[in-house]
Enzyme design. Structure first.
Site, mmCIF file in Angstrom:
data_model
loop_
_atom_site.group_PDB
_atom_site.id
_atom_site.type_symbol
_atom_site.label_atom_id
_atom_site.label_comp_id
_atom_site.label_asym_id
_atom_site.label_seq_id
_atom_site.Cartn_x
_atom_site.Cartn_y
_atom_site.Cartn_z
ATOM 1 C CE LYS A 130 -4.183 1.488 -0.202
ATOM 2 N NZ LYS A 130 -5.003 1.135 -1.373
ATOM 3 C CB SER A 143 -7.922 1.124 -3.397
ATOM 4 O OG SER A 143 -7.612 1.148 -2.020
#
Length: 624
Positions: free
Chosen positions: A206, A410
């Site tokens: 991430k 996401s």
């Protein structure tokens, strides 16, 4: 001399300055309204379009970005142009309509693909456009599709490769550069000025906030991006080489030997492209006009070829289109970043997009819903609000099919989790199942000025999000717990949707992005396919026969916006763009524009009401 006398010149200067600013403001807005008035009057006085003559050439001059949905209405686009934001765009669905109609139109004898102002899209929508051009060639009964440009960059060349023949100006070049990304990193800058980003996250890959706390990409980031971009580039190369009937590996050889071959040809890049079979001919503009006259007919003045341009032909197609008020298939577009509350078309608002889904669900004539996703994510809360509406739509007995476009990562993946079928293009960028939060502080910067901050709070949480104060580790601990909770919700919901375990999802999550083909291998989607495939799947699930009509469920524009769209909205936007061009002193280079966006994003990273920080499910990724 008294204080009042000393300040009098300053006061007069301020009054004059304010008068100048006020006059400038009124001048700009009066000019905009004048342009709008001219557009309205010209539209009213203008008669309907003349019937097309035989042997007319359709000029497919696609201007701006290729999008699922225009950003804002005509009024909002005009204001955006004034603020320096280019809004030129063409909707993919409109290109579909035009090509489908032109294939059947006996008045259209050939199509010229003009990509001089085309800004492209991501790999998925580029592929959709190429497929639409190939369908035209197949269904049109032998009508020629020709491409002409004064040079071709990577996206434009991919589209041109679908043509029967590609022509280029003698001073042009074909320049495919490959896929990749280079980002700005701000760690040293922040340390020097005294700013801390305070990034908290879950997920090894991430990397949204990485530029704010590092001086370069991590090994995990490089690993992930090499795998992603390598796959995208291979598919691009294979597609172009197949379309141009080139040997496998020819595009790589062209790039690898470019300096030597260009030198040998004394910098004649057009000849280089011709020798490499990237183009079929080199022609000046007048030579290209002669070729088009030969395949079509001369215009009224006899100086050029008979033509109709994309926007004019689209207006004809839309005027003749049947009503879709009773269409049984509904499409909701989720394009852009996901934010809380309402958002204009071209962006995704948790409340506004959920309202569109609810509108489709509550319409008795709608039998199935297609959600077209082109979003890198954003707010976790807004993503969940949208996902829940889709869940309720399925519970109401209406099938839901998700069609992923360029990006569905996401938060874009989160909103895709409540569907009967999830489909993606093989080159869609998806995944990025991870969460992060940021709470930037600038106490060290203030100390250098020096500015001191002090006050009283009844608890340690009072002023916890104040960027002027040092970052409290207790706040970080609480936010990290919240991030872990959101990540657990993400993986648990994904596991339920994919009929697997949270542990299995976690193994392919950790914030890592995948292509659609890679996501299929990891069972994150059901199948790969185009938007048309998703529509066919929705019709099948709803047990609809034939080719059912399609309607787009979108926010209704206001009264002024409707007037502008009906009577010359493009003129108003173009006029605003001209004003912006005249008033602009300079344009920032792209890397500085990137820095401006990223630093502005950091400065606006403030907590949601009732939260210590805004938690994001965003990949900070763009379709290459």
């Amino acid at each position: 001399m008294g204080l009042k006398s000393a300040l009098a010149p300053v006061g007069r200067l301020l009054v004059r300055l304010w008068g100048w600013l006020d006059s400038s403001r009124r001048f700009v807005f009066n000019l905009i309204w004048l342009l709008i008035l001219v557009a309205l009057v010209s539209a009213v006085l203008r008669s309907g379009p003349k019937p097309l003559e035989d042997k007319t050439t359709l000029v497919l001059n696609l201007q701006g970005r290729l999008v699922e949905q225009h950003a804002g209405d005509a009024r909002e686009r005009a204001m955006a142009e004034l603020q320096g934001q280019s809004t030129a765009s063409v909707q993919l669905r409109d290109v579909f309509k035009v090509l489908e109609a032109a294939a059947k139109d006996s008045k259209i004898s050939q199509v010229l693909l003009d990509l001089s102002a085309y800004q492209g899209a991501g790999p998925a929508n580029q592929g959709e456009l190429v497929a639409a051009l190939e369908r035209f060639r197949k269904d049109s009964g032998g009508k020629k599709l020709l491409a002409y440009g004064e040079g071709y960059e990577q996206r434009g060349y991919q589209v041109a490769s679908a043509a029967d023949a590609i022509y280029m100006h003698p001073m042009g070049a074909v320049v495919p550069m490959g896929y990749g990304r280079f980002r700005n990193y701000y760690k040293d800058l922040f340390e020097r000025v005294g700013v801390s980003a305070n990034v908290l996250r879950v997920g090894k890959y991430k990397n949204f906030g990485e530029p704010y706390f590092a001086n370069g990409p991590s090994e995990a980031t490089l690993e992930s991006e090499a795998y992603l971009y390598g796959e995208l580039w291979q598919r691009y190369s294979d597609g172009v080489e197949a379309a141009r009937k080139m040997d496998k590996g020819a595009l790589k050889a062209y790039i690898d030997t470019l300096p030597e071959r260009a030198s040998a040809l004394k910098g004649d890049f057009a000849k280089l492209a011709l020798e490499a079979k990237l183009v079929d001919g080199v022609k000046t503009r007048d030579e290209m006009r002669a070729l088009l006259i030969e395949g079509g007919a001369k215009d009224e003045k006899g100086h050029s070829f008979r033509r109709v341009e994309f926007k004019d032909y689209l207006a004809r197609v839309q005027a003749d289109a049947p009503s879709v008020a009773d269409a049984p298939l509904a499409v909701v577009v989720a394009e852009g970043g996901i934010s809380d509350g309402s958002a204009a078309p071209g962006s995704v608002g948790g409340d506004s997009t959920a309202a569109l889904i609810r509108e489709a669900r509550e319409n008795d004539k709608v039998k199935a819903l297609v959600l077209r996703v082109n979003s890198p994510g954003g707010s976790a809360l807004a993503s969940e609000i949208i996902r829940r509406e889709l869940e309720l739509t399925r519970k109401a007995g209406k099938p839901v099919v998700v069609s992923m476009g360029d990006v569905a990562a996401s938060g874009g993946y989160w909103i895709s989790m409540s569907a009967d079928t999830v489909m993606a293009d093989p080159v869609t960028i998806t995944g990025s199942i991870g969460v992060f939060g940021m709470l930037p502080t600038a106490d060290k910067l203030l100390a250098k000025l020096p500015v001191h901050v002090g006050g009283y709070g009844t608890t340690w949480l009072t002023g916890a999000g104040d960027p002027r104060r040092p970052f409290d580790p207790r706040v970080g601990q609480a936010i990290q717990a919240g991030i872990a909770y959101i990540y657990d919700e993400f993986t648990t919901k994904a596991a339920a949707a994919r009929k697997t375990t949270p542990e299995a999802i976690d193994a392919v999550a950790q914030g890592r992005v995948w292509t659609g083909a890679q996501a299929l291998e990891r069972k994150l989607i059901d199948r790969t396919g185009s938007f048309a495939d998703a529509v066919a799947e929705a019709a099948k699930l709803a047990k609809l026969e034939g080719q059912p009509k399609l309607r787009y469920v979108e926010k209704e524009p206001g009264r002024l916006a409707r007037m502008l769209e009906q009577f010359g909205g493009d003129t108003a936007v173009a006029g605003a763009a001209w004003v912006r061009h005249v008033l602009a002193a300079s344009h920032w280079p792209a890397p500085l524009q990137q820095a401006q966006r990223e630093l502005l994003w950091l400065s606006e990273a403030k907590p949601q009401a009732g939260h210590l920080a805004t938690l994001h499910v965003h990949c900070l990724c763009e379709a290459p």
